[in-house]
Design a protein around this motif. Structure first.
Motif, short mmCIF file in Angstrom:
data_model
loop_
_atom_site.label_atom_id
_atom_site.label_comp_id
_atom_site.label_asym_id
_atom_site.label_seq_id
_atom_site.Cartn_x
_atom_site.Cartn_y
_atom_site.Cartn_z
N ALA A 35 0.82 -1.21 0.00
CA ALA A 35 0.00 0.00 0.00
C ALA A 35 0.86 1.26 0.00
N ALA A 36 1.99 1.21 0.70
CA ALA A 36 2.82 2.41 0.83
C ALA A 36 3.49 2.78 -0.49
N LEU A 37 3.60 1.82 -1.40
CA LEU A 37 4.25 2.12 -2.67
C LEU A 37 3.45 3.13 -3.48
N PHE A 38 2.19 3.28 -3.14
CA PHE A 38 1.34 4.16 -3.91
C PHE A 38 1.26 5.56 -3.30
N GLY A 39 2.07 5.81 -2.30
CA GLY A 39 2.08 7.13 -1.70
C GLY A 39 0.79 7.43 -0.99
N ASP A 40 0.41 8.71 -0.99
CA ASP A 40 -0.78 9.12 -0.26
C ASP A 40 -2.06 8.72 -0.99
N LYS A 41 -1.91 8.08 -2.15
CA LYS A 41 -3.10 7.71 -2.91
C LYS A 41 -3.45 6.25 -2.67
N ALA A 42 -4.72 5.97 -2.74
CA ALA A 42 -5.15 4.60 -2.54
C ALA A 42 -4.67 3.77 -3.71
N PRO A 43 -4.11 2.58 -3.43
CA PRO A 43 -3.63 1.75 -4.52
C PRO A 43 -4.79 1.17 -5.32
N ASP A 44 -4.55 1.03 -6.61
CA ASP A 44 -5.53 0.34 -7.44
C ASP A 44 -5.44 -1.14 -7.09
N ALA A 46 -6.18 -4.01 -8.33
CA ALA A 46 -5.66 -5.00 -9.27
C ALA A 46 -4.14 -4.91 -9.38
N THR A 47 -3.63 -3.68 -9.50
CA THR A 47 -2.18 -3.49 -9.60
C THR A 47 -1.49 -3.96 -8.32
#
Lengths: 307, 546
Positions: A35-44, A46-47
């Motif tokens: 989850a943290a790889l996506f920064g402050d944005k919610a992860p997609d 599927a990805t």
């Protein structure tokens, strides 16, 4: 002696497996890192699922561990999140930290033992008291304070040294950080040497040596110091591992991209391959340093035998 | 990033020492040049957490590089934020859904390859496809066929390319969206939409080691984790050619060290002044300190999925909490003026013509203890008599301001225990709790815009089921207004539509706007014409050295 060393080496295997599993487990327990790889944005979702699958994070813990150890034994330590193999990170980080550790150890040995011998021989006099006070101060000041202050003085105020170390980290630039890193250990080395010297100064063999009429410097270096060094060597031996792993603060202050930096990043980003890989190597370093210390005892004191 | 607790008093004392030391002939304050190359800017950098592919970079540090080595169809004017054509010659549509894009003539990548329509189409197809695990894949979700190349279930894709993309000739391609989206062309300045050369697909590993783009700079060397050396590219034909010879981006693990290096003359530019130095930065740097709005807003978001916090009565409580926060005092005392109290849900960088409307939040964002108490009481009080504010403790100085906000609420409610901070160890864990709907009270949320559009501040965050709608707010009126705004054919009408939708937020307060975050930077005497864009990234190409 050969058998002793072999036995010790064999004993390292369970320690190695146990410690890697513990570390693996602890990093894993911090939670899902994707989850943290996506920064402050919610992860997609599927990805994120694909990344998890790619990193074996969707498997149960024991299978992750088996997979990881399989990689380790084939010389591959996994991949960091930025796509870099961990072995590549190690190849860049360990030499730097090793150089830094060498500077620190040489500094603490040379200065610490000298000061310890001097104050031990002049017990209770002015020099002894001032060294005692000095070491107290050094022990009491945390590394981040001494580091920042020295960095500011040498780097900004006087301009004698660079406040930060360049990526190549040449030995000359590592002098100041090495001294900072070695400071606290320096104090311990001094105190240990002093105590040991004071104790042994009254030993029979020293009295014998004096009675034989040996010159003073020979008594001190060959007889007194050699026997007094056993606790000091033990300390320095364990200190090698501690310094390498504990350089996080020093490396941060002086922007050194070594082991501490990689570990910090690895923990911050919950990158288990990085953390486990680096700690694994540190564990090995620690074990080997300890073995070396034990073998050195016999060199220092011929009465010690290994079975 | 959590900084080491540097001793400031010691630092001041040392400065005094420095002044007295000037008198001595052998010492000097300032220090050496640290190997400054002629005409090259030495700038601080952070290690990008993800591989450096355009559709994979979602952090500021990686974005910095992309902004230097890539130019897309549009580019946001660093001063006004307006989306201007860069590589696009024209972007035309008659129905807000089918777009025809024509490229400018004769633009090239730094390796000599021509930038063609295929450079864009291939790059977008790559970014969208699930097999490539690109963090920004969802930026292509409005293009038709996205669900085929990027199934929501995460399964195998049924198509390799987006059916909505068609290359017509070397300079033209068409895009068909799944819905009307009038401001879509303006989103194309985002880095994820950059074109890619053939080398990227043919030898991916080599490209990653040394990315090749089409921007004013090219990568000379890249040592991961330590330094990236960029040099001005002579072949660049855009209007914003580099005015310096290059930029060295140096990785710093601690922004305090970067700041010290700036003081010692080893570094020219820091774009993140550490919080501990903010008190001194004016006296240290004078006008070489920049503090200006960036497209970032911080909010306290409520878990609308939690029954304790949802429902019409609780809207009053949420508004009451907002009124209980003394934003002016907190931004001044804790952030030293590097944040501005928020009065709407967007950002000042949009400017009024772009949809920013100060005061849209109305009374609800004004500190008013008496009314706050009344409103919270009228709404039935805090659920269970108390609340927690969840934050991640591993980065930023979130603890400081969360405690301050709680203090403010406690003072208003005249209770020591009404509000407490609730730290979560790591950012990843924090994100997981958010995704797992485990929040039991308001939590901190920060939104950094992707592009300077009001749409970007509202739709991803508050539209039903939207990607970053962490509070799971859902309101049919809000959704309808966003849809209408997206379908509007004229710019002004779209913005007005979004503003109307924003008023729904002011009423329901699913998230309390706290403050707008500024970008802050400091630079050495070697540099001039340093500025930050709306993303708080230095506009490197216009910096002059010497």
């Amino acid at each position: 002696m050969g058998r002793y060393a072999l036995r010790r080496l064999l004993q390292m295997i369970p320690v190695f497996i146990g410690s890697t599993f513990l570390i693996f487990f602890m990093v894993y327990a911090l939670g899902d890192p994707v989850a943290a790889l996506f920064g402050d944005k919610a992860p997609d979702p599927a990805t994120a699922a694909r990344i998890r699958q790619d990193l074996y994070l969707d498997e149960p813990l024991w299978r992750q561990y088996v997979h990881y150890m399989g990689q380790v034994f084939s010389g591959h330590f996994g991949t960091a999140f930025n796509g870099q193999p961990v072995t590549e990170l190690m190849a860049s980080a360990f030499p730097v930290t090793l150089r830094l550790t060498v500077v620190a150890i040489v500094f603490e040995m040379a200065l610490g033992i000298t000061l310890g011998v001097l104050s031990g021989l002049r017990r209770g006099r002015g020099l002894d008291t001032s060294v005692l006070l000095l070491t107290l101060v050094v022990v009491a000041v945390p590394t981040f304070v001494s580091g920042t202050v020295l960095q500011y003085l040498f780097g900004v105020t006087w301009g004698w040294a660079r406040p930060s170390v360049s990526p190549e980290a040449p030995l000359t630039e590592l002098l100041l950080p090495g001294v900072v890193l070695g400071l606290v250990s320096l104090a311990y080395t001094t105190r240990l040497t002093r105590t040991s010297i004071v104790e042994n100064a009254r030993a029979d063999y020293v009295r014998t040596a004096v009675a034989k009429g040996l010159p003073r410097h020979r008594i001190v270096t060959r007889h007194l110091l050699r026997n007094s060094l056993i606790p000091v060597v033990t300390f320095i031996g364990t200190d090698i591992g501690a310094l390498m792993g504990g350089a996080i603060v020093t490396e941060r202050i002086f922007n050194i991209h070594g082991v501490g930096y990689q570990l910090y990043q690895g923990i911050l980003r919950q990158n288990s391959p990085t953390v486990v890989g680096f700690v694994t190597v540190l564990v090995i370093v620690f074990l080997l340093a300890n073995l070396l210390v034990d073998l050195l005892y016999a060199v220092l004191d011929p009465r010690i035998r290994y079975a | 990033m959590r900084g080491a607790p540097y001793s400031l008093r010691a630092r001041r004392a040392l400065s005094a020492l420095c002044v007295s030391a000037v008198a001595l002939p052998l010492t000097a304050c300032g220090g050496g040049d640290g190997g400054a190359e002629d005409g090259v800017v030495r700038s601080s950098w952070g290690d990008p957490p993800n591989p450096l592919e355009p559709a994979n970079i979602n952090d500021v540090q990686g974005g910095k590089v992309l902004d230097m080595i890539f130019r897309g169809l549009k580019r946001y004017d660093p001063r006004t934020g307006e989306a201007k054509n860069a590589l696009a010659d024209r972007i035309e549509s008659s129905d807000q859904r089918n777009y025809t894009i024509t490229l400018k003539k004769d633009r090239r990548f730094a390796n000599g390859e021509k930038v063609t329509a295929a450079s864009f189409v291939n790059a977008w197809n790559y970014g969208a496809r699930i097999d490539h695990k690109q963090r920004n894949a969802y930026f292509f979700e409005y293009i038709e066929g996205y669900d085929k190349v990027h199934p929501v279930s995460g399964g195998a894709p049924t198509a390799k390319t987006l059916s909505g993309l068609r290359v017509k000739d070397e300079r033209t391609f068409t895009v068909r969206l799944t819905q009307k989206f009038s401001t879509w062309p303006k989103t194309l300045g985002y880095n994820a939409y950059a074109p890619l050369p053939r080398a990227f697909f043919e030898d991916h590993a080599t490209w990653l080691r040394k990315p090749v783009g089409n921007g004013p700079y090219q990568v000379r060397s890249y040592t991961k984790g330590s330094v990236m050396k960029l040099r001005a590219w002579d072949g660049y034909r855009g209007p914003d050619k580099a005015r310096n010879k290059g930029v060295d981006l140096r990785v710093y693990t601690d922004n305090n060290t970067a700041y010290t290096d700036l003081q010692a003359g080893n570094l020219d530019l820091v774009d993140d002044v550490p919080a501990q130095q903010l008190k001194f930065v004016r006296s240290d740097l004078g006008d070489r300190y920049i503090n200006q709005p960036a497209g970032i807003i911080q909010t306290l978001t409520f878990p609308m999925y939690d029954r304790a916090w949802s429902g019409p009565a609780k809207a009053k409580v949420r508004r009451g909490i907002s009124m209980a926060i003394n934003r002016a005092q907190i931004t001044e005392r804790i952030f030293h003026g590097t944040r501005t109290p928020a009065t709407d849900w967007t950002s000042p960088v949009l400017r009024r013509q772009g949809g920013y409307q100060p005061g849209l939040c109305g009374d609800a964002c004004r500190y008013d203890p008496a009314r706050a108490r009344k409103l919270i009481k009228a709404g039935g009080g805090l659920p269970g008599g108390r609340m927690t504010i969840t934050y991640n403790a591993d980065s930023g100085s979130h603890k400081d301001w969360v405690d301050a906000v709680c203090n403010s609420v406690n003072t208003v409610l005249r209770s020591d225990r009404a509000c407490v901070g609730k730290p979560v160890g790591t950012f990843a864990d924090y994100r997981n709790k958010m995704a797992g709907k485990e929040m039991t009270g308001p939590f901190r949320a920060g939104w950094q815009m992707d592009y300077p559009l009001i749409q970007n501040f509202l739709q991803p965050l508050y539209y039903t089921g939207a990607s970053s709608n962490d509070g799971h707010f859902s309101d049919t009126g809000f959704d309808r207004m966003v849809n209408q705004a997206n379908a509007a054919s004229a710019d002004g009408r779209a913005i007005a539509g979004f503003r109307d939708a924003e008023k729904v937020l002011a009423e329901q307060m699913p998230a309390i706007p706290l403050w707008y975050q500024n970008g802050s930077a400091g630079y050495s005497q070697r540099l001039s014409e340093v500025a930050l864009n709306q993303f708080s990234v230095p506009v490197y190409a216009q910096i002059r050295v010497g």
